[in-house]
Motif scaffolding. Sequence first.
Motif, PDB file in Angstrom:
ATOM      1  N   PHE A 117       5.035   6.601  13.472  1.00 44.76           N
ATOM      2  CA  PHE A 117       4.110   5.778  14.500  1.00 44.76           C
ATOM      3  C   PHE A 117       4.478   5.724  15.676  1.00 44.76           C
ATOM      4  CE2 PHE A 117       0.963   2.969  15.600  1.00 44.76           C
ATOM      5  CZ  PHE A 117       1.690   1.880  16.390  1.00 44.76           C
ATOM      6  N   LEU A 168      -6.008  12.814   2.788  1.00 44.37           N
ATOM      7  CA  LEU A 168      -5.533  11.630   2.073  1.00 44.37           C
ATOM      8  C   LEU A 168      -6.055  12.005   0.389  1.00 44.37           C
ATOM      9  CD1 LEU A 168      -4.189   8.810   1.289  1.00 44.37           C
ATOM     10  CD2 LEU A 168      -6.758   7.944   1.651  1.00 44.37           C
ATOM     11  N   SER A 200       2.481   1.145   3.623  1.00 44.24           N
ATOM     12  CA  SER A 200       2.283   0.137   4.582  1.00 44.24           C
ATOM     13  C   SER A 200       2.195  -1.115   4.046  1.00 44.24           C
ATOM     14  CB  SER A 200       0.821   0.617   5.383  1.00 44.24           C
ATOM     15  OG  SER A 200      -0.050   0.579   4.622  1.00 44.24           O
ATOM     16  N   TYR A 228      -4.670   6.842  -3.002  1.00 42.45           N
ATOM     17  CA  TYR A 228      -3.664   5.795  -2.563  1.00 42.45           C
ATOM     18  C   TYR A 228      -3.804   4.684  -3.473  1.00 42.45           C
ATOM     19  CZ  TYR A 228      -8.253   3.704  -1.298  1.00 42.45           C
ATOM     20  OH  TYR A 228      -9.504   3.169  -1.541  1.00 42.45           O
ATOM     21  N   ASN A 275      -9.197   0.407   5.628  1.00 46.16           N
ATOM     22  CA  ASN A 275      -7.690   0.669   6.010  1.00 46.16           C
ATOM     23  C   ASN A 275      -6.953   1.875   5.393  1.00 46.16           C
ATOM     24  OD1 ASN A 275      -5.487   0.414   7.888  1.00 46.16           O
ATOM     25  ND2 ASN A 275      -4.555  -0.987   6.390  1.00 46.16           N
ATOM     26  N   ILE A 318      -9.042   4.797  12.219  1.00 42.13           N
ATOM     27  CA  ILE A 318      -9.491   3.889  10.933  1.00 42.13           C
ATOM     28  C   ILE A 318     -10.581   3.039  10.978  1.00 42.13           C
ATOM     29  CG2 ILE A 318      -8.565   2.181   9.484  1.00 42.13           C
ATOM     30  CD1 ILE A 318      -5.725   2.907  10.259  1.00 42.13           C
ATOM     31  N   TYR A 353       0.717  -1.464   0.147  1.00 43.64           N
ATOM     32  CA  TYR A 353       0.002  -0.193  -0.093  1.00 43.64           C
ATOM     33  C   TYR A 353       0.902   1.279  -0.047  1.00 43.64           C
ATOM     34  CZ  TYR A 353      -3.689  -2.992   1.798  1.00 43.64           C
ATOM     35  OH  TYR A 353      -4.716  -4.253   1.781  1.00 43.64           O
ATOM     36  N   ARG A 390      -1.304  -7.198   8.085  1.00 46.36           N
ATOM     37  CA  ARG A 390      -2.575  -7.140   9.194  1.00 46.36           C
ATOM     38  C   ARG A 390      -3.372  -6.215   8.706  1.00 46.36           C
ATOM     39  NH1 ARG A 390      -0.290  -6.749  14.866  1.00 46.36           N
ATOM     40  NH2 ARG A 390       1.174  -5.281  13.882  1.00 46.36           N
ATOM     41  N   GLN A 391      -4.668  -6.080   9.512  1.00 49.76           N
ATOM     42  CA  GLN A 391      -5.388  -5.009   8.945  1.00 49.76           C
ATOM     43  C   GLN A 391      -5.081  -3.724   9.193  1.00 49.76           C
ATOM     44  OE1 GLN A 391      -8.252  -5.603   7.447  1.00 49.76           O
ATOM     45  NE2 GLN A 391      -9.110  -3.209   7.804  1.00 49.76           N
ATOM     46  N   TYR A 392      -4.283  -3.518  10.357  1.00 50.05           N
ATOM     47  CA  TYR A 392      -4.001  -2.030  10.823  1.00 50.05           C
ATOM     48  C   TYR A 392      -2.605  -1.908  10.772  1.00 50.05           C
ATOM     49  CZ  TYR A 392      -8.893  -2.065  11.805  1.00 50.05           C
ATOM     50  OH  TYR A 392     -10.400  -2.182  11.902  1.00 50.05           O
ATOM     51  N   GLN A 393      -1.801  -2.080   9.836  1.00 46.67           N
ATOM     52  CA  GLN A 393      -0.593  -1.702   9.823  1.00 46.67           C
ATOM     53  C   GLN A 393      -0.343  -0.214   9.740  1.00 46.67           C
ATOM     54  OE1 GLN A 393       2.296  -3.234   9.962  1.00 46.67           O
ATOM     55  NE2 GLN A 393       1.517  -5.338  10.382  1.00 46.67           N
ATOM     56  N   PRO A 394       0.517   0.223  10.690  1.00 46.98           N
ATOM     57  CA  PRO A 394       0.855   1.817  10.668  1.00 46.98           C
ATOM     58  C   PRO A 394       1.609   2.068   9.274  1.00 46.98           C
ATOM     59  CG  PRO A 394       1.659   0.544  12.737  1.00 46.98           C
ATOM     60  CD  PRO A 394       1.516  -0.520  11.838  1.00 46.98           C
ATOM     61  N   GLN A 395       1.391   3.272   9.034  1.00 43.35           N
ATOM     62  CA  GLN A 395       1.887   3.773   7.846  1.00 43.35           C
ATOM     63  C   GLN A 395       3.256   4.513   8.303  1.00 43.35           C
ATOM     64  OE1 GLN A 395      -0.825   6.225   5.943  1.00 43.35           O
ATOM     65  NE2 GLN A 395      -2.616   4.739   5.920  1.00 43.35           N
ATOM     66  N   TYR A 443      -9.835   1.521  15.411  1.00 44.93           N
ATOM     67  CA  TYR A 443      -8.587   1.731  15.501  1.00 44.93           C
ATOM     68  C   TYR A 443      -8.228   3.072  15.532  1.00 44.93           C
ATOM     69  CZ  TYR A 443      -4.113  -0.987  15.601  1.00 44.93           C
ATOM     70  OH  TYR A 443      -3.042  -1.424  16.135  1.00 44.93           O
ATOM     71  N   VAL A 488      -3.354   0.145  -3.700  1.00 48.73           N
ATOM     72  CA  VAL A 488      -3.095  -0.753  -3.035  1.00 48.73           C
ATOM     73  C   VAL A 488      -2.111  -2.180  -3.469  1.00 48.73           C
ATOM     74  CG1 VAL A 488      -5.738  -0.623  -1.819  1.00 48.73           C
ATOM     75  CG2 VAL A 488      -5.353  -2.108  -3.935  1.00 48.73           C
ATOM     76  N   LEU A 502      -4.560   5.506  16.465  1.00 49.30           N
ATOM     77  CA  LEU A 502      -2.960   5.560  16.274  1.00 49.30           C
ATOM     78  C   LEU A 502      -2.832   6.923  16.612  1.00 49.30           C
ATOM     79  CD1 LEU A 502      -4.193   4.242  13.221  1.00 49.30           C
ATOM     80  CD2 LEU A 502      -1.831   3.642  13.516  1.00 49.30           C
ATOM     81  N   TYR A 514       0.204   5.918  -0.335  1.00 44.19           N
ATOM     82  CA  TYR A 514      -0.476   6.832  -0.095  1.00 44.19           C
ATOM     83  C   TYR A 514       0.102   8.076  -0.250  1.00 44.19           C
ATOM     84  CZ  TYR A 514      -2.078   3.182   3.141  1.00 44.19           C
ATOM     85  OH  TYR A 514      -2.248   1.822   3.607  1.00 44.19           O
ATOM     86  N   TYR A 541       0.870   9.744  16.166  1.00 44.72           N
ATOM     87  CA  TYR A 541       2.014   9.744  15.339  1.00 44.72           C
ATOM     88  C   TYR A 541       2.768  11.132  16.066  1.00 44.72           C
ATOM     89  CZ  TYR A 541       0.897   6.566  11.369  1.00 44.72           C
ATOM     90  OH  TYR A 541       0.363   5.504  10.775  1.00 44.72           O
TER      91      TYR A 541
END
Lengths: 114, 113
Positions: free
Chosen positions: B46, A45, A94, A48, B98, B93, A31, A98-103, B32, A50, B34, A33, B36
């Motif tokens: 992050f 944003l 990213s 982006y 995502n 999110i 991914y 997993r679903q919520y990977q930090p960017q 979810y 994928v 986060l 962005y 930063y």
Amino acid sequence: NAGVTQTPKFRVLKTGQSMTLLCAQDMNHEYMYWYRQDPGMGLRLIHYSVGEGTTAKGEVPDGYNVSRLKKQNFLLGLESAAPSQTSVYFCASSSRDRQYQPQHFGDGTRLSIL
Amino acid sequence: DQQVKQNSPSLSVQEGRISILNCDYTNSMFDYFLWYKKYPAEGPTFLISISSIKDKNEDGRFTVFLNKSAKHLSLHIVPSQPGDSAVYFCAAIRWGVNNDMRFGAGTRLTVKP
């Protein structure tokens, strides 16, 4: 460890000119962005991707185009720059593990449109 | 409309004390969150995250608290250090979206020696 690299770091354009911002990542992320950051606002944003060859619109896509011909590169184009596009642009990437990977973000490109 | 809000543009604390940064959100679909951290002339990095099924997540000096009923989260830094001086962004999110991360406007934290 380069991570996410943005080129150029600074640029001044005249209204109506075109340019391309380059983002390159060496983490093999699926991914990518493009965001813009304006004073008093969070990052928003623009577009982006994928995966290679696919792009999609984000929250503020008007006036921009993008391309992802290679997995590691994501290009942001301004076809006819306008003063409202004066901003700091950030690229991020990213993984899809997993679903919520930090960017992971680049250091930004400061763009001024006169 | 700003779905994630950080109402305090700046915060100043003394070294060794606790820093508390706040964030509110309006979209109940966010699940979810986060934080930063951003230094000048650098991109955001992050810091810590929390799922909506939890109310606390801790990582060293950093703890994030989530109050879903109030749609509020906070970041606690204890003890604060001068190197923590930076802009902190809250982000959120939605499940399955995502790619649509929404950011707050940021809070500039200054930790005085």
